[in-house]
Design an enzyme around this catalytic site. Structure first.
Site, PDB file in Angstrom:
ATOM      1  CG  LEU A  35      -2.160  -0.885   1.146  1.00 57.54           C
ATOM      2  CD1 LEU A  35      -2.779  -1.047   2.529  1.00 57.54           C
ATOM      3  CD2 LEU A  35      -3.185  -0.300   0.182  1.00 57.54           C
ATOM      4  CG  ASP A  54       9.837   0.209   3.536  1.00 63.91           C
ATOM      5  OD1 ASP A  54       8.620   0.158   3.281  1.00 63.91           O
ATOM      6  OD2 ASP A  54      10.478  -0.767   3.974  1.00 63.91           O
ATOM      7  CG  ASP A  89      12.640   2.248  14.091  1.00 66.75           C
ATOM      8  OD1 ASP A  89      11.427   2.409  13.866  1.00 66.75           O
ATOM      9  OD2 ASP A  89      13.073   1.477  14.976  1.00 66.75           O
ATOM     10  CB  ILE A  90       8.937   6.396  11.453  1.00 61.16           C
ATOM     11  CG1 ILE A  90       8.299   5.131  10.866  1.00 61.16           C
ATOM     12  CG2 ILE A  90       9.647   7.167  10.342  1.00 61.16           C
ATOM     13  CD1 ILE A  90       7.204   4.547  11.646  1.00 61.16           C
ATOM     14  CG  ASN A 116       1.303   2.273   4.533  1.00 60.06           C
ATOM     15  OD1 ASN A 116       0.198   1.755   4.379  1.00 60.06           O
ATOM     16  ND2 ASN A 116       2.421   1.701   4.090  1.00 60.06           N
ATOM     17  CE1 TYR A 187      -2.238  -4.458  11.302  1.00 60.04           C
ATOM     18  CE2 TYR A 187      -4.361  -5.586  11.159  1.00 60.04           C
ATOM     19  CZ  TYR A 187      -3.429  -4.715  10.626  1.00 60.04           C
ATOM     20  OH  TYR A 187      -3.681  -4.085   9.437  1.00 60.04           O
ATOM     21  CE  LYS A 191      -2.726  -0.983  11.184  1.00 61.81           C
ATOM     22  NZ  LYS A 191      -1.950   0.187  10.666  1.00 61.81           N
ATOM     23  CB  THR A 221      -0.169  -5.813   1.386  1.00 65.32           C
ATOM     24  OG1 THR A 221      -0.680  -6.261   2.654  1.00 65.32           O
ATOM     25  CG2 THR A 221      -1.038  -4.673   0.872  1.00 65.32           C
TER      26      THR A 221
END
Length: 323
Positions: A35, A54, A89-90, A116, A187, A191, A221
């Site tokens: 995505l 990334d 690394d965000i 994302n 997860y 989310k 994905t």
């Protein structure tokens, strides 16, 4: 992969740049594949200059490579666009701050942030380790918060300096975050947290010209291929590929553009050719006795209310076995 020095108009667009996002500077995290890659390419096709973030990790967060981000940035440049790769690394303060700094140093501004990045470590709850819980919460939830925090800090400073931004943030939730998903407790929790973060950010940051929305996409994905298996295979012989990641990106591009003025604090589902505004938790049947309930009386009242209420949508995977 360097920025040009073209003039800009008051909307944050390059003068003479075409497309819905002409001249806007856009960060997309997790943009090396899936995505994120689709979003980065779609923004570039609409005139945006893109920071492609990334870490290049595997589907479970293992390993790491600068290759995927660099390849997508090179792909944008090869088609006449402008892009830079960022491999930080965000989910760390240092990486998130450097992500925003990369946009400012490369292109002189920042207009849109698309959060994302993420990976999966699926287990049934009784088999889910603390490490797998922490890793997924970290990348999805902390990895949304930190880039948002540093981008918002920049936009607030711009507002105080008299340069009101036309800023946009698009967060990535999931149907798992809205309904839950068996085998994905970590997860789903992350989310769901993204939705809460989105609502708070929209309420807090609007005064600085920042709009914040979230999407709950369904597409093919690396993260979904095991979950949906053959149901998400590309069609043979051409035709509309309902599960292509590219189907989600048009909504993301519009939300990230100046054209989405006035849309904030919303969650949208996007799948194939279908777009849905999700309406979230709203008060249903209620009763008030004006005094404290006894436990048995409270239970009786709740059963009456449930009989009047809409039944909840089922959790993804409910009724299926698992070990």
């Amino acid at each position: 992969m360097t920025a040009s020095s073209e003039g800009r108009d008051g909307t944050g667009n390059r003068k003479g740049a075409g497309g819905l996002c002409g001249g806007r500077v856009v960060i997309v995290t997790g943009a090396g594949r899936g995505l994120g890659r689709a979003h980065a390419l779609a923004f570039a096709a609409e005139g945006a200059r893109v920071v492609v973030n990334d870490l290049g990790v595997g589907p479970g967060g293992d390993g790491g490579s600068a290759g995927p981000a660099r390849q997508v940035a090179d792909e944008i440049v090869a088609t006449g666009g402008e892009a830079v790769a960022h491999g930080g690394d965000i989910a760390t303060a240092e990486g998130a701050e450097s992500l925003v700094r990369t946009a400012l140093e490369s292109f002189g501004r920042l207009d849109t942030l698309v959060n994302n990045a993420g990976f999966l470590r699926d287990r049934m709850l009784v088999n889910l380790s603390e490490a797998d819980w922490d890793a997924v919460i970290r990348v999805h939830l902390k990895g949304h918060f930190l880039p948002l925090r540093y981008a918002a800090e920049h936009w607030r400073a711009e507002t105080k300096a008299g340069r009101a931004p036309v800023a946009r943030v698009v967060n990535t939730s999931s149907g798992a975050g809205l309904l839950g998903s068996v085998g994905q407790g970590n997860y789903s929790a992350a989310k769901a947290g993204v939705v809460g973060l989105t609502l708070v950010a929209a309420a807090e940051l609007g005064r600085y010209g920042i709009q914040v929305n979230a999407i709950a996409p369904a597409a093919r994905t690396r993260m979904t291929e095991r979950t949906f298996a053959g149901a998400m295979a590309a069609p043979e012989g051409g035709g509309f590929d309902a599960m292509a990641p590219e189907n989600v990106s048009p909504l993301v591009v519009w939300l990230g553009s100046a054209a989405s003025d006035g849309v904030t604090g919303r969650v949208f589902e996007a799948e194939a050719g279908r777009l849905t505004v999700m309406e979230g938790w709203r008060p249903g049947p209620t009763t008030d006795r004006g005094a404290r309930w006894a436990p048995a009386d409270a239970g009786e009242a709740v059963r009456k209310l449930l009989a009047e209420a809409e039944p909840p949508r089922p959790v993804y995977g409910a009724g299926q076995g698992g070990g």
